[in-house]
Design an enzyme around this catalytic site. Sequence first.
Site, PDB file in Angstrom:
ATOM      1  N   LYS A  28      15.122   5.287   8.466  1.00  0.00           N
ATOM      2  CA  LYS A  28      14.372   4.576   7.591  1.00  0.00           C
ATOM      3  C   LYS A  28      13.044   5.370   7.228  1.00  0.00           C
ATOM      4  O   LYS A  28      12.653   5.819   5.985  1.00  0.00           O
ATOM      5  CB  LYS A  28      13.817   3.144   8.196  1.00  0.00           C
ATOM      6  CG  LYS A  28      13.031   2.191   7.126  1.00  0.00           C
ATOM      7  CD  LYS A  28      12.311   1.022   7.795  1.00  0.00           C
ATOM      8  CE  LYS A  28      13.474   0.183   8.167  1.00  0.00           C
ATOM      9  NZ  LYS A  28      13.519  -1.144   7.516  1.00  0.00           N
TER      10      LYS A  28
ATOM     11  N   MET B  60      16.668  -4.549  16.379  1.00  0.00           N
ATOM     12  CA  MET B  60      15.351  -4.164  16.864  1.00  0.00           C
ATOM     13  C   MET B  60      14.567  -4.632  16.226  1.00  0.00           C
ATOM     14  O   MET B  60      14.605  -5.778  15.271  1.00  0.00           O
ATOM     15  CB  MET B  60      14.929  -2.578  16.865  1.00  0.00           C
ATOM     16  CG  MET B  60      16.166  -1.840  17.962  1.00  0.00           C
ATOM     17  SD  MET B  60      15.777  -0.231  18.021  1.00  0.00           S
ATOM     18  CE  MET B  60      16.247   0.285  16.370  1.00  0.00           C
TER      19      MET B  60
ATOM     20  N   HIS C 179      54.864  -0.048  26.540  1.00  0.00           N
ATOM     21  CA  HIS C 179      55.954   0.130  25.894  1.00  0.00           C
ATOM     22  C   HIS C 179      55.868  -0.525  24.408  1.00  0.00           C
ATOM     23  O   HIS C 179      56.227   0.286  23.355  1.00  0.00           O
ATOM     24  CB  HIS C 179      57.303  -0.430  26.458  1.00  0.00           C
ATOM     25  CG  HIS C 179      58.749  -0.280  25.759  1.00  0.00           C
ATOM     26  ND1 HIS C 179      58.959  -1.389  24.933  1.00  0.00           N
ATOM     27  CD2 HIS C 179      59.507   0.791  25.732  1.00  0.00           C
ATOM     28  CE1 HIS C 179      60.138  -0.766  24.445  1.00  0.00           C
ATOM     29  NE2 HIS C 179      60.458   0.191  24.813  1.00  0.00           N
TER      30      HIS C 179
ATOM     31  N   ARG D 299      63.946  16.286  22.605  1.00  0.00           N
ATOM     32  CA  ARG D 299      63.759  16.393  24.099  1.00  0.00           C
ATOM     33  C   ARG D 299      64.751  15.925  24.816  1.00  0.00           C
ATOM     34  O   ARG D 299      65.415  15.004  24.682  1.00  0.00           O
ATOM     35  CB  ARG D 299      62.432  15.554  24.497  1.00  0.00           C
ATOM     36  CG  ARG D 299      61.812  15.755  25.872  1.00  0.00           C
ATOM     37  CD  ARG D 299      60.812  14.799  26.166  1.00  0.00           C
ATOM     38  NE  ARG D 299      61.155  13.234  26.015  1.00  0.00           N
ATOM     39  CZ  ARG D 299      60.071  12.516  26.261  1.00  0.00           C
ATOM     40  NH1 ARG D 299      58.776  12.828  26.397  1.00  0.00           N
ATOM     41  NH2 ARG D 299      60.435  11.316  26.250  1.00  0.00           N
TER      42      ARG D 299
ATOM     43  N   GLY E 251      52.205  16.895  26.401  1.00  0.00           N
ATOM     44  CA  GLY E 251      52.502  15.443  26.500  1.00  0.00           C
ATOM     45  C   GLY E 251      51.385  14.814  27.265  1.00  0.00           C
ATOM     46  O   GLY E 251      51.207  14.509  28.156  1.00  0.00           O
ATOM     47  N   THR E 252      50.278  14.496  25.853  1.00  0.00           N
ATOM     48  CA  THR E 252      49.187  13.957  26.743  1.00  0.00           C
ATOM     49  C   THR E 252      49.199  12.653  27.235  1.00  0.00           C
ATOM     50  O   THR E 252      48.138  12.309  28.068  1.00  0.00           O
ATOM     51  CB  THR E 252      48.141  14.237  25.528  1.00  0.00           C
ATOM     52  OG1 THR E 252      48.649  13.423  24.536  1.00  0.00           O
ATOM     53  CG2 THR E 252      47.730  15.370  25.124  1.00  0.00           C
ATOM     54  N   ASN E 253      50.408  11.806  26.973  1.00  0.00           N
ATOM     55  CA  ASN E 253      50.211  10.604  27.618  1.00  0.00           C
ATOM     56  C   ASN E 253      50.244  10.488  29.188  1.00  0.00           C
ATOM     57  O   ASN E 253      49.793  10.217  29.901  1.00  0.00           O
ATOM     58  CB  ASN E 253      51.634   9.750  27.289  1.00  0.00           C
ATOM     59  CG  ASN E 253      51.708   9.473  25.719  1.00  0.00           C
ATOM     60  OD1 ASN E 253      50.450   9.561  25.119  1.00  0.00           O
ATOM     61  ND2 ASN E 253      52.732   9.463  25.048  1.00  0.00           N
ATOM     62  N   ASP E 254      51.322  11.636  29.632  1.00  0.00           N
ATOM     63  CA  ASP E 254      51.648  11.872  30.773  1.00  0.00           C
ATOM     64  C   ASP E 254      50.632  12.552  31.581  1.00  0.00           C
ATOM     65  O   ASP E 254      50.232  12.509  32.755  1.00  0.00           O
ATOM     66  CB  ASP E 254      53.041  12.471  31.228  1.00  0.00           C
ATOM     67  CG  ASP E 254      54.052  11.441  31.468  1.00  0.00           C
ATOM     68  OD1 ASP E 254      53.906  10.302  32.441  1.00  0.00           O
ATOM     69  OD2 ASP E 254      55.280  11.475  30.572  1.00  0.00           O
TER      70      ASP E 254
ATOM     71  N   CYS F 247      52.283  16.279  21.411  1.00  0.00           N
ATOM     72  CA  CYS F 247      53.187  15.364  20.908  1.00  0.00           C
ATOM     73  C   CYS F 247      52.909  13.798  21.715  1.00  0.00           C
ATOM     74  O   CYS F 247      53.654  12.904  21.444  1.00  0.00           O
ATOM     75  CB  CYS F 247      54.811  15.545  21.137  1.00  0.00           C
ATOM     76  SG  CYS F 247      55.200  15.770  22.670  1.00  0.00           S
TER      77      CYS F 247
HETATM   78  C1  PEP Z   1      53.681  12.319  26.787  1.00  0.00           C
HETATM   79  O1  PEP Z   1      53.835  12.177  28.164  1.00  0.00           O
HETATM   80  O2  PEP Z   1      52.610  12.503  26.371  1.00  0.00           O
HETATM   81  C2  PEP Z   1      54.936  12.237  26.204  1.00  0.00           C
HETATM   82  C3  PEP Z   1      54.896  12.241  24.777  1.00  0.00           C
HETATM   83  O3  PEP Z   1      56.088  11.932  26.603  1.00  0.00           O
HETATM   84  P1  PEP Z   1      56.312  10.211  26.693  1.00  0.00           P
HETATM   85  O4  PEP Z   1      55.346   9.276  26.315  1.00  0.00           O
HETATM   86  O5  PEP Z   1      57.713  10.169  26.271  1.00  0.00           O
HETATM   87  O6  PEP Z   1      56.375  10.121  28.449  1.00  0.00           O
HETATM   88 MG    MG Z   2      56.050  12.117  29.007  1.00  0.00          MG
END
Ligand code: PEP
Ligand code: MG
Length: 902
Positions: A29, A109, A459, A637, A788-791, A854
């Site tokens: 502001k 505020m 899932h 894969r 594999g950024t999830n694991d 991925c």
């Molecule tokens: C991961 O782990 O990021 C991955 C792409 O593999 P998934 O999700 O199938 O375990």
């Molecule tokens: Mg994985």
Amino acid sequence: MAAHDPVEHKYVYDFAEGNKDLKDLLGGKGANLAEMTNLGLPVPPGFTITTEACKAYLTTGREPDGLAAQIEAHLESLEREMGRRLGDPDDPLLVSVRSGAKFSMPGMMETVLNVGLNDRSVVGLSNQAGGNDRFAWDSYRRLIQMFGKTVCEVPGEEFEHALDEIKRAKGTHNDLDLDADDLRGLVDAYKQIFAKHTGREFPQEPREQLDLAIRAVFDSWNAERAVLYRRQERIPADLGTAVNVVTMVFGNLGPDSGTGVAFTRDPGSGAQGIYGDYLANAQGEDVVAGIRNTVPLQELEQLDKTSYDQLLGIMARLEEHYKDLCDIEFTIERGKLWMLQTRVGKRTAAAAFVIAGQLVDEGLIDLDEALHRVNGAQLAQLMFPRFQLDHEFEPVAKGIGASPGAASGKVVFTSARAVELAAEGESVILVRRETNPDDLNGMIAAQGILTSRGGKTSHAAVVARGMGKTCVSGADELEVNVPAKKFTVGDHVVNEGDVVSIDGTTGKVYLGEVPVMPSEVVQYFEGELDPETIDDALVRAVHRIMTHADAARRLRVRTNADTGADAARARRFGAEGIGLCRTEHMFLGDRRELVERLILASGEREREDALAALLPLQRADFIEIFREMDGLPVTVRLIDPPLHEFLPPLEQLAVNVAVAQERGEDVAKEEALLAAVRRMHEENPMLGLRGVRLGLVIPGLFAMQVRAIAEAAVAVVRDGGTACPEIMVPLVGAVQELETVRAEAERIIAEVVGDSGVEVLIGTMIEVPRAALTAGQIAEAAEFFSFGTNDLTQMGWGFSRDDVEGAFFWRYLELGIFGISPFESIDTDGVGRLIRIAAEEGRAARPGLKLGVCGEHGGDPDSVHFFHEVGLDYVSCSPFRVPVARLEAGRAAITTTGSDSR
Ligand code: PEP
Ligand code: MG
């Protein structure tokens, strides 16, 4: 200046001293009031106390040295400029004290108006207003009310009650029916309330009022609602607020006065035109309180043409100056227009694209700037079907918005029923406690998926996002009873066939049907709308900005897809290959039984039979995918299922066997199965026999897949196509695992491809922390890495990806341990560090090593910027997020400041 001369810190800036780029110091502001002042626009004079003063006050609990004197000096100069003194009994200067942080925090505020009024100056104000007693006493009672509430924490209801009481006595509901005497009486009542709660009289000394009001605004930075708002909006907690002290102007001095808000374009659609509201004879807070109805801004033209024309001129000027949509607050005091605020206005996702496109057309900004002004989250919003919420609908439950969009349909509880009803042309919502891979057909058939358990990487969530299907997960108020084909929520019982609606963005669940509209942006990406010919400003703007993003970006964008249909759609959405084809998804349905036979095989013969049956099926799968991705790389894969997903559930099998034994039935086969399932049972399947481990334990499994991939590639090439397969080994933690798989794979590939010209790369996922830390060794055996950024997040943090988001993340978010789930946006400090190390050491060992990602993060806007910065070659994400990743990759390439279009 001599060294011992302390340089006094500057805590107060006159409006004429600031500018719009000083938001950190002067707040939004204050910076914009300064900017308008310097543009020569009619801004009531004033000054801004900096965020630094606020921070110093909040840290030490007292005003910093020098602040009081600087306020005094600026006040004196303001008094000189206005020719009035603060609270002067005859001709008082009155000021407002307004908060204003760097980022707008609407209503969070405090603000105090009419500071400087007291028992004596109220008379002076009446004289200034041409003997308007009513106005003066009304202003005074507003001061006591706001000051009492804000500065001294007097409960607001007490003032409201006193006001109601007076109106009741007078027999009216309308504030405007109260005359000067009534309001004078109200001032007395308010003063008593003030004294009762604070143990002191209402302060008559104007400077004391001012100091206390400033302090209250500082304190309001840490008010509970402000803290909550910041957490929600991810605004840093340590910015502090500036305080603006502004000469009061009055919109409530009669019919030739008023107040309003305006936008230079429609913040809803981006359309050009005049948008705003005006309320005659009123102050700003009357508009907010909704005491009387506003009129459209256009009507001001009839009421006060001079001010109206001036306002339109100023709006055009502001837009040209800010090169963006501006929103404005203004007041007209007896025919004189005053600008009280402007800022770059908030807008919907659609308006963001449309306006950026228009501003390029108007020559105000270039395409780089247009790209910077939109973001992936906005594009994602535009890609989902949405509810037409023109009616009010009450949600019955709220889960996690796991995959955005809006879906309505009949409730079903099994995959089979979903398929049946969908075949009859019904929209269905598949409701489960949680889904598993066997629900895939039902998920494909359903319009939306609703589960009572699981988080954003459960899932259901991952698969639904992959399909671009609406999903609400973890709606734990739902009691789902699959055998009884019903769920209960609160007092409601919902049976199979009843209609529900789910909103995958908000996580809300509604009973009954809420109408849904498709997204024209998706129709455009699908190639159904031609941006060159269509008369749709949004589609044209999206097309233009996407084209620029594609030209600007360095990161390639691939997709995660394991069917030909997904591959084809992703390609239409701009995917430049497949970064992850999860082959375990190809082993479901009819083939499940073959896999079960393979895993539980008692002898070589049985195993080889199962593999021989799977080989042609897999080959056909790959041929279809290679064809759809003709000429583009396809990373396949090798199988990576947690084993339990392919085995019958242990408890159920044990019960079945026991019951059959009881009945005296022949259960030799079931007993053998049960023994095998017991043998393979794992307490921690996610850390168990999966990925490369499975490939090394079950002879022939990976070999069959490698052969199928190579044969498929050769078949496609022989047909005149171009197949570029990349074989990816999952869950590698040590180079020796990869070397073992690689040796066998190379042998098979050489045998199959012969002189066909097919080239097959072999690489690995980096998803186990040890792999990241030994990337230099692993790169010796890998032509590419895909993170594999999830694991990697699961194992880096030790968070079970299927459980923790629903279980306790809410508490972590509340405590600020992280601002967003690390499964959603990459944790750059920890997991991100593993990626940096692996990228660096991998490339050092093998220059030119291809690097991609991925995991789910590949389609997350902030994460895409991180992957750009780390120097990856590509990101891979679900088909529906491909356009988002393209856009963000473009933004990352043109900006070094990150995605900050807040
Ligand atoms: C991961 O782990 O990021 C991955 C792409 O593999 P998934 O999700 O199938 O375990
Ligand atoms: Mg994985």
